[in-house]
Scaffold this active site. Structure first.
Site, PDB file in Angstrom:
ATOM      1  N   HIS A 254       0.694  -1.207  -0.050  1.00  0.00           N
ATOM      2  CA  HIS A 254       0.025   0.118   0.041  1.00  0.00           C
ATOM      3  C   HIS A 254       0.994   1.153   0.322  1.00  0.00           C
ATOM      4  CE1 HIS A 254      -2.927  -2.901   0.561  1.00  0.00           C
ATOM      5  NE2 HIS A 254      -2.330  -3.433   1.584  1.00  0.00           N
TER       6      HIS A 254
ATOM      7  N   GLU B 183      -2.054  -0.085   8.020  1.00  0.00           N
ATOM      8  CA  GLU B 183      -1.104  -1.063   7.404  1.00  0.00           C
ATOM      9  C   GLU B 183       0.024  -0.481   6.591  1.00  0.00           C
ATOM     10  OE1 GLU B 183      -1.473  -4.789   4.272  1.00  0.00           O
ATOM     11  OE2 GLU B 183      -2.984  -3.597   4.671  1.00  0.00           O
TER      12      GLU B 183
ATOM     13  N   HIS C 223       3.063  -7.346   4.189  1.00  0.00           N
ATOM     14  CA  HIS C 223       1.752  -6.928   4.705  1.00  0.00           C
ATOM     15  C   HIS C 223       1.212  -7.214   6.152  1.00  0.00           C
ATOM     16  CE1 HIS C 223       0.299  -5.870   0.359  1.00  0.00           C
ATOM     17  NE2 HIS C 223       1.533  -6.756   0.097  1.00  0.00           N
TER      18      HIS C 223
ATOM     19  N   GLU D  22       1.874 -12.112   5.215  1.00  0.00           N
ATOM     20  CA  GLU D  22       0.970 -11.238   6.115  1.00  0.00           C
ATOM     21  C   GLU D  22       1.407 -11.482   7.475  1.00  0.00           C
ATOM     22  OE1 GLU D  22      -1.296  -9.406   5.203  1.00  0.00           O
ATOM     23  OE2 GLU D  22      -1.986 -10.197   3.199  1.00  0.00           O
TER      24      GLU D  22
END
Length: 277
Positions: free
Chosen positions: A74, A112, A167, A242
């Site tokens: 992101h 995040e 992430h 993740e």
């Protein structure tokens, strides 16, 4: 007559002993004679030639540093640019998907994109200290994008040995733990797929020291999917990690804590270094 002869002989002897010229000394040998004698008695000197050393062999050039792409998920400016991040891009599976998203956040509001950026910088510094060249997919945490297809193309463009997307998940609050995602499509062929599996296993084995494997997805900390464009488009071993579920209270506490992020970064770096060996 005999008496006269004796007297004459005596006179001659007396003259020789009292002031007469001495008999000449024997002549010294000439320099030529002395040199000749010396030469004839000394062994001939044979000059010794010093061997010429062989030419120096140049040392081979050092091997180039391995390149690793770290892809912090992101970006900080995505929320302010919905048109840009919502634009469709190739998904590597014959379709399209959105350029990017804003990502998730903890219940306390820690986003995040900030988590992934901080962990990426910490991981980069650790890898650089071990001689690895690190390329980041974005230069800061204030921009927009880049799109997921651009991120997936980056490792091939820079000759990377590995691509690691960082992430934080946004699953239901009851699930916890990390998982490492690989593409289920094997788009770059079996050799790259084998490398991807090895990279995923190395990261999984490193992370279990500080984060338990996910309880809600995958198996043993590993999962594969066919809808992640960056992984589908990568031409080198590529995974997403993740690092925890940001909606889970325990994971959120770890991910919001600088010490927790440092511990995650250390395990990510350890996994990458293990893979590179």
């Amino acid at each position: 007559m005999r008496r006269a002869g004796a007297g004459a002989a005596l006179a001659v002897l007396l003259l020789a002993g009292c002031g007469g010229d001495p008999a000449p000394a024997p002549a010294a040998p000439s320099a030529a004679t002395s040199s000749s004698a010396s030469s004839s008695s000394s062994p001939a000197v044979v000059p010794v030639e010093t061997p010429t050393p062989p030419p120096a062999v140049p040392a081979p050039p050092p091997a180039p540093a391995p390149v690793v792409v770290l892809d912090p998920g992101h970006n900080g400016g995505n929320a302010a640019a919905p048109g840009a991040i919502g634009a469709p891009v190739p998904d590597g599976a014959g379709g399209t998907k959105a350029c990017n998203t804003t990502g998730t956040a903890t219940d306390a509001g820690y986003p995040e994109h900030a988590f992934t950026w901080d962990v990426a910088l910490r991981t980069r510094d650790l890898l650089v200290a071990h001689g690895v060249e690190v390329v980041l997919s974005r230069p800061d945490d204030t921009g927009v994008g880049p799109c997921v297809d651009v991120r997936g193309a980056l490792p091939g463009q820079v000759g990377a040995a590995a691509f690691v997307g960082i992430h934080g998940d946004g699953a239901a609050a009851g699930g916890s733990g990390f998982h490492v995602i690989t593409s289920s499509l094997d788009p770059a062929g079996p050799e790259v797929a084998a490398g991807t599996d090895a990279l995923a296993a190395a990261l999984r084995d490193a992370l279990v020291a500080v984060v338990p494997p996910a309880t809600y997805v995958g198996s043993g900390g590993l999962d594969d999917r066919g809808d992640l464009a960056a992984l589908n488009l990568a031409t080198t071993p590529a995974v997403y990690v993740e690092c925890g579920n940001m909606r889970n209270a325990g994971d959120a506490a770890r991910m919001s804590d600088p010490a927790g992020r440092q511990a995650i970064a250390e395990r990510l770096a350890a996994g990458v270094l293990s893979f590179l060996e």
